[in-house]
Design a protein around this motif. Structure first.
Motif, PDB file in Angstrom:
ATOM      1  N   GLU A   3      81.227  29.118   6.438  1.00  0.00           N
ATOM      2  CA  GLU A   3      81.591  30.251   5.849  1.00  0.00           C
ATOM      3  C   GLU A   3      81.868  31.425   6.723  1.00  0.00           C
ATOM      4  O   GLU A   3      81.484  31.524   7.660  1.00  0.00           O
ATOM      5  CB  GLU A   3      80.786  30.699   4.487  1.00  0.00           C
ATOM      6  N   ASN A  48      86.845  35.963   1.472  1.00  0.00           N
ATOM      7  CA  ASN A  48      85.810  34.944   1.893  1.00  0.00           C
ATOM      8  C   ASN A  48      86.386  33.514   1.969  1.00  0.00           C
ATOM      9  O   ASN A  48      87.214  33.301   1.331  1.00  0.00           O
ATOM     10  CB  ASN A  48      85.053  35.134   0.804  1.00  0.00           C
ATOM     11  N   LYS A  66      85.481  29.360   2.824  1.00  0.00           N
ATOM     12  CA  LYS A  66      84.676  28.233   2.826  1.00  0.00           C
ATOM     13  C   LYS A  66      85.230  27.101   3.580  1.00  0.00           C
ATOM     14  O   LYS A  66      86.402  26.690   3.037  1.00  0.00           O
ATOM     15  CB  LYS A  66      83.932  28.295   1.642  1.00  0.00           C
ATOM     16  N   ASN A  89      72.532  28.299  -5.976  1.00  0.00           N
ATOM     17  CA  ASN A  89      71.652  29.434  -5.724  1.00  0.00           C
ATOM     18  C   ASN A  89      72.149  30.671  -5.309  1.00  0.00           C
ATOM     19  O   ASN A  89      71.486  31.632  -4.997  1.00  0.00           O
ATOM     20  CB  ASN A  89      70.741  28.824  -4.519  1.00  0.00           C
ATOM     21  N   THR A  90      73.400  30.831  -5.048  1.00  0.00           N
ATOM     22  CA  THR A  90      74.023  32.127  -4.845  1.00  0.00           C
ATOM     23  C   THR A  90      74.552  32.897  -6.069  1.00  0.00           C
ATOM     24  O   THR A  90      74.731  32.141  -7.046  1.00  0.00           O
ATOM     25  CB  THR A  90      75.279  31.873  -4.016  1.00  0.00           C
ATOM     26  N   PRO A  91      74.931  34.258  -6.038  1.00  0.00           N
ATOM     27  CA  PRO A  91      75.105  34.818  -7.283  1.00  0.00           C
ATOM     28  C   PRO A  91      76.500  34.676  -7.582  1.00  0.00           C
ATOM     29  O   PRO A  91      76.943  34.997  -8.740  1.00  0.00           O
ATOM     30  CB  PRO A  91      74.984  36.202  -6.866  1.00  0.00           C
ATOM     31  N   GLU A  92      77.473  33.917  -6.578  1.00  0.00           N
ATOM     32  CA  GLU A  92      78.816  33.803  -7.135  1.00  0.00           C
ATOM     33  C   GLU A  92      79.007  32.742  -8.182  1.00  0.00           C
ATOM     34  O   GLU A  92      78.246  31.889  -8.292  1.00  0.00           O
ATOM     35  CB  GLU A  92      79.667  33.097  -5.648  1.00  0.00           C
ATOM     36  N   ASN A 104      86.794  31.192  -3.281  1.00  0.00           N
ATOM     37  CA  ASN A 104      86.203  30.088  -4.192  1.00  0.00           C
ATOM     38  C   ASN A 104      87.378  29.670  -5.395  1.00  0.00           C
ATOM     39  O   ASN A 104      87.047  29.241  -6.410  1.00  0.00           O
ATOM     40  CB  ASN A 104      85.347  30.730  -5.235  1.00  0.00           C
ATOM     41  N   LYS A 143      77.263  28.363 -11.340  1.00  0.00           N
ATOM     42  CA  LYS A 143      76.592  28.562 -10.077  1.00  0.00           C
ATOM     43  C   LYS A 143      75.555  28.109  -9.520  1.00  0.00           C
ATOM     44  O   LYS A 143      74.763  27.183 -10.490  1.00  0.00           O
ATOM     45  CB  LYS A 143      76.214  30.108 -10.267  1.00  0.00           C
TER      46      LYS A 143
END
Length: 417
Positions: free
Chosen positions: A409, A387, A389, A40-43, A204, A38
């Motif tokens: 996004e 989601n 992207k 900077n995102t929690p994903e 993702n 990962k």
């Protein structure tokens, strides 16, 4: 053709095929679990980070050997063929370094070593250019253990993303369509039909991504994509989920618990949803989060649990190849995810060793030709929250690599006609 020339031709063909083949991620052996990758995102999985930001890789080794692992980084073109850049052109510092940060599990039934790598670091000081990257992890014998893809982008264009229903009446209830508007921050993008390429990724998952879309038309310096079938995805359904942050008590989605050599969690039996109306059920789009109750450090204090999945059969499912599917293993389909039919209890079953946490999953059918039918059991509904992207690549005239100039996004939660 003389024999010597023929052999030389075959060798040249083999080398060319090897050099320019699309790279694929390598899946880990059974003793490597919970690969968190990962930015900077929690994903977790598929990090897409801005130039200058950091990326973190974590994984567990369950063999108890405290092995040393090493990493290498390579740069790739838009289509995941190797770029012609030298290491010094895309990296300050060195790779092929040992992953130095690791800890052993604490107070768990399953012994494991938890490894963590952050890039940049003291050895790999900086990744200098945007584009596609592959991080590979090797063992002491220089054998490839696993690999993961990631992307770095520059903020050179605004990427607008809108999610619409399909125009084709045949799929209007089942598909979602992505519209794109690309606006460069300054100037124009030269010859965009040749130099600009886009990739659309749903939840993702690179396995279902749509590649190589060209602008439909331009308006001033803006590039506009308003395709129908070319940018359409199956809507799918909301993911199922369970939580076992307290391994000794029944949590969300868990009907029974048993302690043998390790804890076993038995999930409620799920049913086929394709023939039923859509019901909104918030999820995290196939992802997972490692978490544990009454502990400070889930990375080394969360235990491993055998999670037992079950699916109630219908007559048409009994001859199907059914798998558990989700980001917990990077959407991989293999023998470990396959459900077997239990004739005595009339149910499909499978058990997977997973670290404590909150998990999304669904059941999918693998067809005889190797393709996946994600909606066969769960259904496809345009209302499903997904989601999306959009990754925009640009190689200007005379440039030597594909840079990523912008990321957009969008969510289908506000889907419109």
């Amino acid at each position: 053709m003389p024999l010597l020339k023929y052999k030389y031709f075959l060798l040249l063909l083999l080398v060319s095929t090897t050099l320019f083949a699309q790279v694929k991620e390598v899946n880990p052996p059974n003793y490597i679990k919970t690969i968190n990758f990962k930015g900077n995102t929690p994903e977790t999985q598929l990090p897409i980070l801005k130039l200058g930001e950091y990326v973190v890789l974590e994984f567990d080794a369950l063999n108890g050997n405290e092995d040393d692992y090493y990493y290498k980084i390579d740069h790739y073109n838009y289509d995941w063929t190797p770029s012609i850049l030298m290491k010094s052109e895309f990296m300050d510092g060195f790779d092929n370094q040992r992953i130095r940060n690791y800890e052993n599990s604490f107070n768990t039934y399953q012994i494991y070593s938890h490894y963590q790598l952050t890039i940049p670091n003291e050895q790999t000081k900086r990744l200098k250019v945007s584009g596609n990257y592959l991080l590979r992890v090797f063992n002491n014998n220089d054998e490839l253990v696993f690999s993961r893809k990631f992307m770095i982008y520059e903020d050179q264009a605004a990427v607008g993303v809108s999610i619409k229903r399909a125009r084709d009446i045949q799929f209007i209830e089942k598909k979602q369509r992505v519209e794109i508007l690309i606006t460069p921050n300054s100037g124009q993008l030269n010859n965009p039909t040749q130099t600009v390429k886009t990739v659309i990724v749903q939840n993702n998952n690179l396995n279902t991504a749509i590649y190589n879309l060209k602008p439909q038309y331009t308006l001033g310096n803006q590039l506009i994509y308003k395709y129908d079938s070319e940018t359409s995805f199956w809507g799918g359904n909301e993911y199922l989920f369970f939580e076992n942050k307290d391994v000794r008590a029944a949590n969300t989605g868990i009907r029974a618990i048993d302690l043998q050599d390790l804890y076993h969690n038995y999930l409620f039996t799920n049913v086929e949803r394709a023939s039923k109306p859509y019901t909104y059920n918030p999820d995290i789009n196939g992802n997972y989060v490692i978490t544990i109750l009454d502990a400070d450090n889930p990375s080394i204090e969360a235990d491993y649990v055998w999670v037992h999945f079950s699916l109630a059969p219908t007559e048409w499912l009994k001859n199907k190849n059914i798998h558990v599917y989700g980001n917990f293993n990077n959407y991989v389909i293999d023998d470990s995810t396959k459900l077997m039919y239990d004739e005595r209890n009339d149910v499909f079953r499978n058990a997977i060793l997973l670290k404590q946490g909150f998990y999304n999953y669904k059941f999918v059918v693998k067809n005889k030709n190797g393709s996946l039918d994600e909606g066969a059991i769960s259904g496809n509904f345009y209302q499903t929250e997904n989601n999306y992207k959009v990754i925009v690549y640009y190689r200007d005239l005379g440039a030597r690599y594909d840079k990523i100039i912008g990321i957009g996004e969008g969510s289908s939660v506000n889907i419109s006609n």
